[in-house]
Motif scaffolding. Structure first.
Motif, PDB file in Angstrom:
ATOM      1  N   GLY A  52      -2.847   6.787  -2.809  1.00  0.00           N
ATOM      2  CA  GLY A  52      -3.894   7.044  -1.842  1.00  0.00           C
ATOM      3  C   GLY A  52      -4.399   5.792  -1.175  1.00  0.00           C
ATOM      4  O   GLY A  52      -5.518   5.763  -0.644  1.00  0.00           O
ATOM      5  N   ASP A  53      -3.581   4.725  -1.168  1.00  0.00           N
ATOM      6  CA  ASP A  53      -3.969   3.473  -0.528  1.00  0.00           C
ATOM      7  C   ASP A  53      -3.914   3.604   0.991  1.00  0.00           C
ATOM      8  O   ASP A  53      -3.267   4.506   1.534  1.00  0.00           O
ATOM      9  N   VAL A  54      -4.581   2.681   1.661  1.00  0.00           N
ATOM     10  CA  VAL A  54      -4.586   2.657   3.126  1.00  0.00           C
ATOM     11  C   VAL A  54      -3.951   1.359   3.593  1.00  0.00           C
ATOM     12  O   VAL A  54      -4.431   0.266   3.271  1.00  0.00           O
ATOM     13  N   PHE A  55      -2.870   1.469   4.340  1.00  0.00           N
ATOM     14  CA  PHE A  55      -2.116   0.324   4.846  1.00  0.00           C
ATOM     15  C   PHE A  55      -2.482   0.111   6.311  1.00  0.00           C
ATOM     16  O   PHE A  55      -2.363   1.027   7.127  1.00  0.00           O
ATOM     17  N   THR A  56      -2.928  -1.098   6.649  1.00  0.00           N
ATOM     18  CA  THR A  56      -3.213  -1.418   8.047  1.00  0.00           C
ATOM     19  C   THR A  56      -2.540  -2.729   8.414  1.00  0.00           C
ATOM     20  O   THR A  56      -2.319  -3.600   7.564  1.00  0.00           O
ATOM     21  N   GLY A  57      -2.235  -2.895   9.700  1.00  0.00           N
ATOM     22  CA  GLY A  57      -1.544  -4.090  10.161  1.00  0.00           C
ATOM     23  C   GLY A  57      -0.063  -4.003   9.863  1.00  0.00           C
ATOM     24  O   GLY A  57       0.523  -2.930   9.783  1.00  0.00           O
ATOM     25  N   GLY A  58       0.564  -5.173   9.669  1.00  0.00           N
ATOM     26  CA  GLY A  58       1.978  -5.210   9.312  1.00  0.00           C
ATOM     27  C   GLY A  58       2.920  -4.818  10.427  1.00  0.00           C
ATOM     28  O   GLY A  58       4.091  -4.521  10.179  1.00  0.00           O
ATOM     29  N   ASP A  59       2.423  -4.816  11.668  1.00  0.00           N
ATOM     30  CA  ASP A  59       3.296  -4.468  12.787  1.00  0.00           C
ATOM     31  C   ASP A  59       4.350  -5.561  12.972  1.00  0.00           C
ATOM     32  O   ASP A  59       4.035  -6.750  12.901  1.00  0.00           O
ATOM     33  N   LEU A  78      -5.893  -1.270   1.283  1.00  0.00           N
ATOM     34  CA  LEU A  78      -7.100  -0.878   0.571  1.00  0.00           C
ATOM     35  C   LEU A  78      -6.775   0.259  -0.381  1.00  0.00           C
ATOM     36  O   LEU A  78      -5.945   1.125  -0.063  1.00  0.00           O
ATOM     37  N   ASP A  79      -7.427   0.265  -1.546  1.00  0.00           N
ATOM     38  CA  ASP A  79      -7.214   1.389  -2.449  1.00  0.00           C
ATOM     39  C   ASP A  79      -8.108   2.556  -2.040  1.00  0.00           C
ATOM     40  O   ASP A  79      -8.845   2.486  -1.049  1.00  0.00           O
ATOM     41  N   ALA A  80      -8.045   3.635  -2.807  1.00  0.00           N
ATOM     42  CA  ALA A  80      -8.757   4.860  -2.433  1.00  0.00           C
ATOM     43  C   ALA A  80     -10.269   4.673  -2.394  1.00  0.00           C
ATOM     44  O   ALA A  80     -10.971   5.407  -1.685  1.00  0.00           O
ATOM     45  N   SER A  81     -10.770   3.686  -3.127  1.00  0.00           N
ATOM     46  CA  SER A  81     -12.213   3.437  -3.140  1.00  0.00           C
ATOM     47  C   SER A  81     -12.639   2.453  -2.061  1.00  0.00           C
ATOM     48  O   SER A  81     -13.823   2.144  -1.933  1.00  0.00           O
TER      49      SER A  81
END
Length: 219
Positions: free
Chosen positions: A141-148, A180-183
């Motif tokens: 349930g992590d949130v991945f942002t960036g990395g383009d 980011l993790d789920a929290s």
């Protein structure tokens, strides 16, 4: 003359930490790929000229500023398949490399692995390691942002007549990444990075697939 090789994905990372083309994350956060390597192709390849459409840099400078991060809607849609991928030659292979590697970031964001799996050869350790990472992010349930990632194809070599592989040297420019993790706590961050790699493309049932991505062999 350059040889094509197979590589363990654990040796893909350069000195600066980043995700995707620039590194594979460490134990505890993300899953690494298998350590077994396929036999090395023994044939050599000579360089082919590339059209401007596949060699154009994303910036006039050697280290371009990262592009603005795509919206969730853009990431979910994924990249558009280029028409040049219909070609079964060096230009088609180069276009396929840029397209396939651009699938990685939206896969990490959305957890949709279908197109990545369709474009991965069964022997591709790099492909498997990135697939495992995307599945781990989704499961946790992590949130991945960036990395383009923006890929520039520097050289394409003659097709290996034995394996059917088109080897090429690429440069990947990757924007900063945060997970980011789920929290909502940050579990990983990286700065923008640049990495040069050897990509291997081949046709499977008439469609381009990534056979491997690894270090550029020494001459």
């Amino acid at each position: 003359m350059m040889r094509t090789t197979r590589h363990d994905p654990s040796v893909l990372a350069p000195r600066r930490p980043a995700a995707a083309l620039v590194a594979v994350l460490a134990t505890g956060l993300l899953v690494a790929g298998c350590t077994g390597a396929d036999p090395e192709p023994t044939s050599e390849a000579s360089e082919l000229p590339l059209p401007a459409s596949v060699t154009a840099s994303p910036s006039a400078t050697a280290s371009p500023e990262p592009s603005p991060e795509p919206s969730d809607e853009v990431a979910a849609a994924g990249p558009e398949r280029p028409a040049a991928m219909d070609k079964k030659d060096a230009e088609g292979a180069a276009a396929a490399a840029k397209y396939i590697l651009s699938l990685e970031q939206p896969m990490m964001v959305t957890g949709d692995t279908a197109e990545w799996e369709a474009r991965s050869h069964r022997s591709c350790e790099y492909c498997e390691s990135r697939l495992d990472q995307a599945k781990t992010i989704a499961k946790r349930g992590d949130v991945f942002t960036g990395g383009d990632v923006e890929v520039v194809v520097d050289k394409v070599y003659q097709r290996d007549v034995v394996t059917g592989i088109w080897p090429m040297d690429i440069t990947g420019h990757e924007s900063p990444t945060t997970i980011l993790d789920a929290s909502g706590d940050t579990v990983f961050t990286s700065e923008a990075g640049v990495a040069k790699r050897r990509a291997e493309l081949a046709l499977r049932d008439g469609e381009w697939v990534l056979v491997e991505l690894g270090q550029i062999p020494e001459e």
